[in-house]
Design a protein around this motif. Structure first.
Motif, mmCIF file in Angstrom:
data_model
loop_
_atom_site.group_PDB
_atom_site.id
_atom_site.type_symbol
_atom_site.label_atom_id
_atom_site.label_comp_id
_atom_site.label_asym_id
_atom_site.label_seq_id
_atom_site.Cartn_x
_atom_site.Cartn_y
_atom_site.Cartn_z
ATOM 1 N N GLN A 317 0.833 -1.196 0.000
ATOM 2 C CA GLN A 317 0.000 0.000 0.000
ATOM 3 C C GLN A 317 0.875 1.256 0.000
ATOM 4 O OE1 GLN A 317 -3.121 -0.362 -0.616
ATOM 5 N NE2 GLN A 317 -3.463 1.864 -0.609
ATOM 6 N N GLU A 318 1.981 1.160 0.739
ATOM 7 C CA GLU A 318 2.879 2.321 0.861
ATOM 8 C C GLU A 318 3.459 2.702 -0.522
ATOM 9 O OE1 GLU A 318 6.000 1.457 3.657
ATOM 10 O OE2 GLU A 318 7.098 3.239 2.988
ATOM 11 N N VAL A 319 3.905 1.683 -1.248
ATOM 12 C CA VAL A 319 4.488 1.966 -2.579
ATOM 13 C C VAL A 319 3.402 2.485 -3.521
ATOM 14 C CG1 VAL A 319 5.669 0.947 -4.571
ATOM 15 C CG2 VAL A 319 6.285 0.218 -2.258
ATOM 16 N N LYS A 320 2.217 1.855 -3.436
ATOM 17 C CA LYS A 320 1.105 2.291 -4.310
ATOM 18 C C LYS A 320 0.799 3.764 -4.072
ATOM 19 C CE LYS A 320 -1.453 -1.835 -3.736
ATOM 20 N NZ LYS A 320 -2.735 -2.494 -3.611
ATOM 21 N N GLU A 321 0.758 4.153 -2.780
ATOM 22 C CA GLU A 321 0.431 5.552 -2.458
ATOM 23 C C GLU A 321 1.544 6.487 -2.902
ATOM 24 O OE1 GLU A 321 -0.695 5.693 1.682
ATOM 25 O OE2 GLU A 321 -2.457 4.448 1.247
ATOM 26 N N GLN A 322 2.785 6.036 -2.681
ATOM 27 C CA GLN A 322 3.932 6.878 -3.042
ATOM 28 C C GLN A 322 3.897 7.286 -4.518
ATOM 29 O OE1 GLN A 322 7.636 4.911 -2.183
ATOM 30 N NE2 GLN A 322 8.877 6.613 -2.961
ATOM 31 N N HIS A 323 3.426 6.357 -5.363
ATOM 32 C CA HIS A 323 3.454 6.645 -6.808
ATOM 33 C C HIS A 323 2.063 6.778 -7.427
ATOM 34 C CE1 HIS A 323 7.731 6.067 -6.736
ATOM 35 N NE2 HIS A 323 7.574 4.900 -6.146
ATOM 36 N N ASP A 324 1.062 6.919 -6.588
ATOM 37 C CA ASP A 324 -0.302 7.114 -7.106
ATOM 38 C C ASP A 324 -0.732 5.993 -8.053
ATOM 39 O OD1 ASP A 324 -1.773 9.102 -6.135
ATOM 40 O OD2 ASP A 324 -1.109 10.650 -7.544
ATOM 41 N N LEU A 325 -0.335 4.773 -7.755
ATOM 42 C CA LEU A 325 -0.558 3.683 -8.712
ATOM 43 C C LEU A 325 -2.038 3.335 -8.869
ATOM 44 C CD1 LEU A 325 2.480 1.355 -7.901
ATOM 45 C CD2 LEU A 325 2.250 3.088 -9.690
ATOM 46 N N GLU A 326 -2.788 3.438 -7.746
ATOM 47 C CA GLU A 326 -4.210 3.092 -7.856
ATOM 48 C C GLU A 326 -4.928 4.065 -8.789
ATOM 49 O OE1 GLU A 326 -5.028 2.696 -3.731
ATOM 50 O OE2 GLU A 326 -4.815 0.507 -3.808
ATOM 51 N N LYS A 327 -4.534 5.308 -8.709
ATOM 52 C CA LYS A 327 -5.128 6.326 -9.582
ATOM 53 C C LYS A 327 -4.801 6.019 -11.046
ATOM 54 C CE LYS A 327 -6.213 11.037 -8.601
ATOM 55 N NZ LYS A 327 -5.749 12.191 -7.899
ATOM 56 N N LYS A 328 -3.568 5.585 -11.267
ATOM 57 C CA LYS A 328 -3.162 5.251 -12.642
ATOM 58 C C LYS A 328 -4.015 4.085 -13.150
ATOM 59 C CE LYS A 328 1.611 6.824 -12.898
ATOM 60 N NZ LYS A 328 2.112 7.330 -11.628
ATOM 61 N N LEU A 329 -4.199 3.080 -12.306
ATOM 62 C CA LEU A 329 -4.979 1.911 -12.750
ATOM 63 C C LEU A 329 -6.433 2.262 -13.028
ATOM 64 C CD1 LEU A 329 -3.583 -1.016 -10.524
ATOM 65 C CD2 LEU A 329 -3.016 -0.456 -12.893
ATOM 66 N N GLU A 330 -6.915 3.301 -12.336
ATOM 67 C CA GLU A 330 -8.317 3.728 -12.585
ATOM 68 C C GLU A 330 -8.520 4.207 -14.021
ATOM 69 O OE1 GLU A 330 -9.347 6.644 -9.634
ATOM 70 O OE2 GLU A 330 -9.128 5.166 -8.008
ATOM 71 N N GLN A 331 -7.438 4.535 -14.697
ATOM 72 C CA GLN A 331 -7.538 5.001 -16.096
ATOM 73 C C GLN A 331 -7.766 3.844 -17.070
ATOM 74 O OE1 GLN A 331 -7.626 8.317 -16.482
ATOM 75 N NE2 GLN A 331 -7.394 8.214 -14.250
ATOM 76 N N LEU A 332 -7.625 2.609 -16.556
ATOM 77 C CA LEU A 332 -7.742 1.442 -17.435
ATOM 78 C C LEU A 332 -9.042 0.696 -17.185
ATOM 79 C CD1 LEU A 332 -4.171 -0.082 -16.839
ATOM 80 C CD2 LEU A 332 -4.850 1.540 -18.624
ATOM 81 N N THR A 333 -9.533 0.036 -18.238
ATOM 82 C CA THR A 333 -10.642 -0.900 -18.040
ATOM 83 C C THR A 333 -10.149 -2.270 -18.527
ATOM 84 O OG1 THR A 333 -11.434 -0.117 -20.178
ATOM 85 C CG2 THR A 333 -12.639 0.633 -18.256
ATOM 86 N N PRO A 334 -10.660 -3.349 -17.933
ATOM 87 C CA PRO A 334 -10.178 -4.657 -18.398
ATOM 88 C C PRO A 334 -10.720 -4.992 -19.782
ATOM 89 C CG PRO A 334 -11.845 -4.912 -16.674
ATOM 90 C CD PRO A 334 -11.609 -3.441 -16.818
ATOM 91 N N SER A 335 -9.913 -5.689 -20.582
ATOM 92 C CA SER A 335 -10.433 -6.178 -21.864
ATOM 93 C C SER A 335 -11.430 -7.301 -21.570
ATOM 94 C CB SER A 335 -9.290 -6.674 -22.757
ATOM 95 O OG SER A 335 -8.555 -7.693 -22.118
ATOM 96 N N LEU A 336 -12.140 -7.735 -22.601
ATOM 97 C CA LEU A 336 -13.179 -8.744 -22.383
ATOM 98 C C LEU A 336 -12.585 -10.101 -22.015
ATOM 99 C CD1 LEU A 336 -15.767 -8.029 -25.227
ATOM 100 C CD2 LEU A 336 -16.119 -7.777 -22.758
ATOM 101 N N ALA A 337 -13.401 -10.915 -21.370
ATOM 102 C CA ALA A 337 -13.021 -12.303 -21.075
ATOM 103 C C ALA A 337 -13.627 -13.192 -22.170
ATOM 104 C CB ALA A 337 -13.547 -12.684 -19.702
ATOM 105 N N HIS A 338 -13.481 -14.503 -22.038
ATOM 106 C CA HIS A 338 -14.027 -15.368 -23.094
ATOM 107 C C HIS A 338 -14.575 -16.679 -22.533
ATOM 108 C CE1 HIS A 338 -10.240 -17.525 -22.590
ATOM 109 N NE2 HIS A 338 -10.729 -18.500 -23.322
ATOM 110 N N MET A 339 -15.405 -17.325 -23.359
ATOM 111 C CA MET A 339 -15.797 -18.723 -23.105
ATOM 112 C C MET A 339 -15.127 -19.528 -24.210
ATOM 113 S SD MET A 339 -18.536 -18.716 -20.801
ATOM 114 C CE MET A 339 -18.950 -20.428 -20.888
ATOM 115 N N GLY A 340 -14.664 -20.709 -23.889
ATOM 116 C CA GLY A 340 -14.030 -21.559 -24.909
ATOM 117 C C GLY A 340 -14.749 -22.897 -24.998
ATOM 118 N N LEU A 341 -14.945 -23.363 -26.227
ATOM 119 C CA LEU A 341 -15.482 -24.712 -26.434
ATOM 120 C C LEU A 341 -14.366 -25.532 -27.087
ATOM 121 C CD1 LEU A 341 -17.896 -26.789 -26.657
ATOM 122 C CD2 LEU A 341 -18.252 -25.880 -28.960
ATOM 123 N N TYR A 342 -13.982 -26.623 -26.455
ATOM 124 C CA TYR A 342 -12.888 -27.466 -26.938
ATOM 125 C C TYR A 342 -13.485 -28.804 -27.348
ATOM 126 C CZ TYR A 342 -10.546 -23.750 -24.500
ATOM 127 O OH TYR A 342 -10.156 -22.493 -24.094
#
Ligand SMILES: Cc1cc2nc3c(=O)[nH]c(=O)nc-3n(C[C@H](O)[C@H](O)[C@H](O)COP(=O)(O)OP(=O)(O)OC[C@H]3O[C@@H](n4cnc5c(N)ncnc54)[C@H](O)[C@@H]3O)c2cc1C
Length: 546
Positions: A317-342
């Motif tokens: 948490q200390e490192v994250k706060e030091q570099h504002d990392l959580e704020k940086k991650l808020e700028q991203l959204t996850p790409s889609l997930a998938h279902m697979g049929l094998y």
């Protein structure tokens, strides 16, 4: 589980590694977290520069999304179906894969028609070669011939082909230089990446069918044209312009050929080795703490576990706060997930006349946004399905799995649809979940039979994976396929690069570069360039002559 491929000849379990360490501790120059294309490629490049590298992989199979699994005498790959340019001798990507595998990884070219897009019952071919594709498109859309929209599209792709270097150079520059020159170096990419794919295409044509076909491969970056960055679209379209290759021996051959390069230099690749935290002292990464509390130290720490895992989970948490990392991650959204049929079939791919190509299968509606907007629940019509036959693509398949065909279908969807089962464990998610998977199986079989009706009634085995399976095996928190979603905003995030604000900590893999197998590998090469302060792209170009 005992049938999964364990790469045991080239890897070690964490238990054996620990025992060996107790007998005489080996010290490593670098620790790499994650054994996907990013992790293994940075490790191999460092190894070839004489570094002792330890790769730690949480899964019991090595390779990240290039891993494969076996059931009942069949084998399916997971996240590698085709890669562009690698099959053409002398291209940078061809050289990069040859370099990291000491020339051991070979590629089988796909058919000349390497992708096929199916809308309703109309099929569009994607032939290998720029002029061939252009001619095909003009044949499909004769009215566009005179108004030159197709020519304009190819001109734009050519322009994008030239703008990348500055953008990637900035990613490995020391921070103070990046601050001075960054905006200048990135500006040419931003001109394209700031716009959506649909926005750009609407500027050159109002033909919805043409736009639908031009963007039929959008599943390769997991985001429909109204949301995806045009830069990503153009990079992908250029990537596959000369067709594609598939690894001889299947996707696991990637790890099997790269790991010996790491080991030859004294390195180790260890599976079932989950990293809990990156240890940072005085803003310098000095080691990792494993899930069992063991501490492993090295001068350089690389994380190829994805930026969200690295900045969100593996740092204190200390490192994250030091570099504002959580704020940086808020700028991203996850790409889609998938279902697979094998799917497994007891008949050879040759007998079944299956091609060495992929299919992108759509409803009869060409507007991808509309198709995606309509996809709101388990019962709605699938907006897109991808189907391919790894046994037809791999020239060694018939020898290893005689008389057997492997087929795969993939669909895209958000992991949130599975929130209800979030806290259940693999293979014990309950009846309702199993029923739901069956429903998806039916939907995916329906798509498969649209392009390969000869498989009907021949299925010997099948299995379905969900975003929860992906989360479980890949560690990606949303089961995301391509890391951070490839939106215009994503390309504005300066922190998506190998160099991190923590000294001696580096990022590799697709988030440090761009989505895809080749993005992962080039992300690894770029990361090694930043660590060694030596232009490894130039070295690869020079040391592989043709
Ligand atoms: C279904 C599917 C189909 C695809 N098809 C293609 C295709 O045909 N062509 C193409 O170019 N791309 C394709 N892709 C995309 C491609 O596979 C990825 O872009 C690429 O493999 C990403 O590589 P990576 O090294 O960045 O990440 P990954 O391969 O995800 O590797 C990350 C690794 O880190 C490990 N890890 C995570 N947390 C920890 C931890 N705490 N400790 C230790 N290890 C950890 C994970 O287990 C994983 O092995 C596909 C992806 C999917 C899912």
């Amino acid at each position: 589980m005992e049938e999964d491929l364990e790469n045991s000849e080239v890897t070690k379990s964490y238990t054996s590694f620990k025992k060996e360490q107790e007998q005489g501790e080996k010290t490593f120059d670098a620790i790499v977290i994650g054994s996907g294309t990013g992790g293994l490629s940075v490790a191999a490049v460092l190894a070839k520069e004489g570094k002792l590298v330890l790769v730690l992989e949480q899964h019991y199979i090595i390779g990240g999304y290039t891993h494969a699994f076996q059931r009942k005498g069949y084998m399916w790959d997971v996240g590698l179906h085709y890669v562009g340019q690698v099959h053409i001798e002398g291209t940078l990507l061809n050289k990069a894969f040859r370099y990291i595998s000491d020339e051991k990884l070979e590629w089988e070219p796909l058919d000349n028609i390497y992708d096929r897009a199916v809308f309703g019952d109309k099929e569009y071919e994607f032939p290998r070669g720029r002029n061939n594709l252009k001619a095909k498109l003009k044949e499909y859309f004769p009215d566009e011939k005179d108004i030159s929209s197709i020519d304009s599209y190819f001109q734009l792709l050519d322009e994008v082909n030239k703008v990348g270097p500055g953008y990637y150079i900035e990613k490995v520059m020391p921070e103070f230089l990046a601050t001075i020159f960054g905006d200048f170096l990135r500006r040419k990419v931003l001109k394209f990446s700031d716009q959506t794919t649909l926005g750009v295409l609407k500027g050159i044509t109002d033909n919805e069918q043409l736009i639908g076909v031009l963007t039929a491969q959008y599943g390769d970056y997991g985001l429909q044209p109204a949301q995806s960055s045009f830069y990503m679209h153009a990079v992908l379209a250029n990537h596959y312009m000369e067709g594609a290759g598939y690894p001889v021996g299947g996707a696991p051959r990637f790890a099997e050929t790269v790991i010996p390069v790491i080991k030859k230099a004294g390195g180790e690749v260890v599976m079932q080795a989950s990293v809990k935290q990156i240890i940072v002292k005085n803003n310098t990464a000095i080691g990792v703490e494993m899930a069992d509390g063991t501490v492993l130290n090295a001068k350089t720490i690389v994380s190829s576990a994805g930026v969200v895992n690295t900045y969100g989970k593996l740092l204190s948490q200390e490192v994250k706060e030091q570099h504002d990392l959580e704020k940086k991650l808020e700028q991203l959204t996850p790409s889609l997930a998938h279902m697979g049929l094998y799917v497994g079939i007891k008949e050879s791919s040759k007998n079944l006349k299956l091609p060495k190509c992929n299919y992108w299968i759509f409803p009869d509606e060409y507007n991808h946004k509309l198709n995606q907007d309509r996809y709101t629940d388990f019962d709605s019509q699938l907006p897109v399905a991808f189907a391919s036959f790894p046994s037809a693509k791999d020239p060694e398949s018939e020898e290893k799995y005689p008389g057997r065909t492997m087929a795969e279908v993939i669909i895209l969807l958000p992991d949130t649809w599975f929130a209800k089962w979030e806290n259940t464990s693999w293979k014990k998610r309950g009846e309702e979940y199993e029923k739901l998977k069956e429903k998806f199986a039916e939907q995916m079989f329906e798509q498969l039979y649209r392009i390969a009706p000869q498989l009907k009634g021949k299925v010997d085995y099948y299995e379905v994976s969900s975003p929860l399976s992906t989360k479980h095996f890949s560690g990606h928190p949303h089961g995301e396929i391509y890391g951070a979603a490839l939106t215009p905003k994503r390309f504005r995030q300066k922190f998506l690069k190998p160099i991190t604000p923590v000294k001696n900590l580096y990022l590799a893999g697709q988030d440090a570069m761009i989505a895809s197998i080749s993005g992962g590998v080039m992300g690894g090469v770029l990361c090694a360039t930043a660590i060694l302060k030596k232009n490894m792209l130039w070295k690869i170009q020079k040391s592989i002559k043709k």
